[in-house]
Design a protein around this motif. Structure first.
Motif, short mmCIF file in Angstrom:
data_model
loop_
_atom_site.label_atom_id
_atom_site.label_comp_id
_atom_site.label_asym_id
_atom_site.label_seq_id
_atom_site.Cartn_x
_atom_site.Cartn_y
_atom_site.Cartn_z
N THR A 54 7.27 6.82 14.11
CA THR A 54 6.47 5.81 13.43
C THR A 54 7.42 4.81 12.78
O THR A 54 8.34 5.21 12.07
N THR A 55 7.19 3.54 13.02
CA THR A 55 8.12 2.51 12.54
C THR A 55 7.36 1.27 12.11
O THR A 55 6.25 1.04 12.56
N ASN A 56 8.00 0.48 11.26
CA ASN A 56 7.38 -0.81 10.93
C ASN A 56 7.71 -1.85 12.01
O ASN A 56 7.25 -2.98 11.94
N VAL A 71 -3.41 -0.54 8.21
CA VAL A 71 -4.07 -0.05 6.99
C VAL A 71 -4.99 -1.18 6.52
O VAL A 71 -4.52 -2.28 6.20
N GLU A 113 -8.13 3.92 6.96
CA GLU A 113 -8.63 3.68 5.60
C GLU A 113 -7.47 3.74 4.61
O GLU A 113 -6.62 4.64 4.69
N PHE A 141 4.20 7.38 -0.62
CA PHE A 141 4.19 7.69 0.81
C PHE A 141 5.52 7.36 1.48
O PHE A 141 5.91 8.03 2.43
N SER A 170 3.45 0.18 12.60
CA SER A 170 2.57 -0.31 11.54
C SER A 170 2.48 -1.82 11.65
O SER A 170 3.50 -2.51 11.63
N GLY A 206 6.54 10.02 4.24
CA GLY A 206 6.42 9.69 5.65
C GLY A 206 5.00 9.34 6.06
O GLY A 206 4.75 9.02 7.21
N GLY A 207 4.07 9.35 5.16
CA GLY A 207 2.69 8.92 5.45
C GLY A 207 2.01 9.85 6.43
O GLY A 207 2.54 10.88 6.83
N THR A 251 9.77 9.87 11.10
CA THR A 251 9.19 8.83 10.27
C THR A 251 10.13 8.59 9.08
O THR A 251 11.29 8.93 9.09
N GLY A 252 9.62 7.92 8.05
CA GLY A 252 10.46 7.63 6.89
C GLY A 252 9.60 7.29 5.68
O GLY A 252 8.41 7.64 5.68
N GLY A 253 10.08 6.50 4.79
CA GLY A 253 10.94 5.36 4.86
C GLY A 253 10.80 4.66 6.22
O GLY A 253 9.83 4.85 6.91
N GLU A 254 11.77 3.89 6.54
CA GLU A 254 11.79 3.29 7.88
C GLU A 254 12.87 4.02 8.68
O GLU A 254 14.07 3.88 8.41
N MET A 306 -5.54 4.63 1.48
CA MET A 306 -5.58 5.73 0.50
C MET A 306 -4.99 5.23 -0.82
O MET A 306 -3.88 4.69 -0.84
N TYR A 346 0.83 -1.22 0.00
CA TYR A 346 0.00 0.00 0.00
C TYR A 346 0.85 1.26 0.00
O TYR A 346 0.33 2.37 -0.09
N CYS A 347 2.16 1.10 0.14
CA CYS A 347 3.02 2.25 0.40
C CYS A 347 4.08 2.46 -0.69
O CYS A 347 4.40 3.58 -1.03
N1 SAM Z 1 8.22 2.76 7.92
C1 SAM Z 1 7.37 3.33 8.90
C2 SAM Z 1 6.14 2.49 9.09
O1 SAM Z 1 6.01 1.47 8.47
O2 SAM Z 1 5.32 2.87 9.91
C3 SAM Z 1 7.00 4.80 8.67
C4 SAM Z 1 6.62 5.23 7.30
S1 SAM Z 1 5.06 4.69 6.72
C5 SAM Z 1 5.03 5.59 5.21
C6 SAM Z 1 3.99 5.60 7.77
C7 SAM Z 1 2.53 5.28 7.69
O3 SAM Z 1 2.01 5.58 6.43
C8 SAM Z 1 2.19 3.84 7.93
O4 SAM Z 1 1.83 3.69 9.28
C9 SAM Z 1 0.96 3.61 7.11
O5 SAM Z 1 -0.08 3.47 8.01
C10 SAM Z 1 0.78 4.90 6.33
N2 SAM Z 1 0.47 4.62 4.92
C11 SAM Z 1 1.33 4.40 3.91
N3 SAM Z 1 0.67 4.18 2.75
C12 SAM Z 1 -0.65 4.29 3.04
C13 SAM Z 1 -1.83 4.18 2.27
N4 SAM Z 1 -1.80 3.92 0.96
N5 SAM Z 1 -3.02 4.36 2.89
C14 SAM Z 1 -3.07 4.63 4.21
N6 SAM Z 1 -1.99 4.76 4.98
C15 SAM Z 1 -0.79 4.58 4.42
#
Ligand code: SAM
Length: 326
Positions: A97-99, A163, A191, A321, A121, A325-326, A68-71, A193, A29-30
């Motif tokens: 925010t981290t994975n 997500v 939701e 994203f 996440s 950084g989302g 945030t990031g990336g990771e 996106m 999704y990212c």
């Molecule tokens: N790597 C970290 C992580 O995984 O949390 C931080 C970056 S990540 C881009 C941050 C947040 O963006 C994630 O928690 C995710 O929930 C959100 N995100 C990324 N793509 C998304 C999408 N298509 N729809 C909704 N949320 C999204």
């Protein structure tokens, strides 16, 4: 009261800082399936440059920071950055925010550096689906361990962001919700996106998610209301944990947006879902004064659009994203 407000009189006090565009996962999704063009080392802001920007931003009224990031945990020395930022008096909330895959290793040092809380996440509780969603063969157990270690070192609260994607992980909504009762988890359903991904299954709104959760009982709003972001929080009567709903698509929360975003390559982005950006890196490297830097930050604030245009079909194409950084 913040000193910064945009042209629609929204107070702006929150800066999300992407410290890297790199990630050790490839979430469907990212990140686009073809991957991303990675920034070079020189393109990325140094920690000293980030500090300078944050210092200027806090002098204008920013007091809430998220890394945030990336990771973020794949960039070396993130705890050092947090320690630097925590020394700025005006920062009263620093989160990350981290994975979660590297959290077990870094949670204790992040906490000692001054990090207050963490969002992880977590989109599934099943290893095979974790591999499908993250497009890697990483271990879900590492993330779950990381969550426990984060709690044990006092990063509080640990919020788990899922997500929700129809046909991918929506069958686990009840499993996640049950964990708010059995384990006291704080779960947030977000939701999906339609920005970067290849997902084609139908969109699932928060109101549809809530209908499914009714099987577990009646959700009660958390009172007094908790959090100061876009999530609306509820809990099941017998639960220690909470359920947050985030509705960027079905019910945008732009009218309460208090955010600016700083990309890893030094662009201030007034809105996640607009391509408009103001470059800070080049001016910084050319020796801009503190006054000049503050003016650029104020300009970014004034360029915040009233709302995003996802409902009208406008999707920013410039960066996925994982690069914002989302
Ligand atoms: N790597 C970290 C992580 O995984 O949390 C931080 C970056 S990540 C881009 C941050 C947040 O963006 C994630 O928690 C995710 O929930 C959100 N995100 C990324 N793509 C998304 C999408 N298509 N729809 C909704 N949320 C999204």
């Amino acid at each position: 009261m913040t000193g910064l407000s945009d042209s629609f009189q929204r107070p702006i006090n929150y800066l999300r800082i992407s410290v890297t565009d790199r990630c050790n996962l490839r979430c469907i999704y990212c990140m686009p399936s073809e991957g991303i063009y990675l920034l070079s080392h020189q393109d990325i802001l140094t920690y000293e440059e980030i500090y300078t920007i944050v210092k200027a931003a806090t002098e204008l009224g920013i007091n809430k920071l998220r890394i945030t990031g990336g990771e973020p945990l794949v960039r070396s020395g993130v705890s050092k950055l947090i320690e630097m930022l925590a020394q700025i008096d005006a920062t009263d909330d620093i989160s990350l925010t981290t994975n979660g895959s590297l959290l077990r290793r870094y949670a204790a040092e992040l906490k000692s550096a001054g990090l207050q809380r963490v969002n992880v996440s977590l989109d599934t509780l099943k290893q095979d689906k974790f591999e499908f969603i993250t497009r890697t063969n990483n271990n879900l157990g590492d993330v779950l361990d990381g969550i426990e270690v984060a709690k044990s070192v006092g990063l509080n609260p640990v919020k788990l962001n899922m997500v929700v994607m129809s046909g991918v992980n929506d069958d686990e909504l009840l499993d996640f919700a049950t964990k708010t009762i059995s384990e006291g988890w704080h779960v947030r359903f977000i939701e999906f996106m339609p920005v970067t991904s290849t997902i084609t299954s139908p969109f699932l709104s928060v109101s549809d998610m809530r209908k499914r959760l009714e099987q577990l009982g009646e959700l009660e709003p958390c009172l007094p209301s908790v959090g100061n972001g876009p999530a609306k929080y509820f809990r099941f009567p017998q639960a220690k944990g909470t359920i947050g709903f985030i509705t960027p698509v079905s019910e945008h929360f732009c009218f309460h947006c208090n955010r600016l975003r700083l990309t890893a390559d030094g662009k201030l982005r007034p809105c996640l879902l607009s391509e408009d950006e103001i470059d800070l890196k080049q001016p910084l490297r050319s020796g801009i004064s503190l006054v000049g830097l503050k003016q650029l930050i104020e300009e970014a604030v004034l360029r915040k659009p009233l709302r995003h245009r996802l409902a009208e079909g406008y999707i920013p194409k410039d960066r996925p994203f994982c690069q914002v950084g989302g």
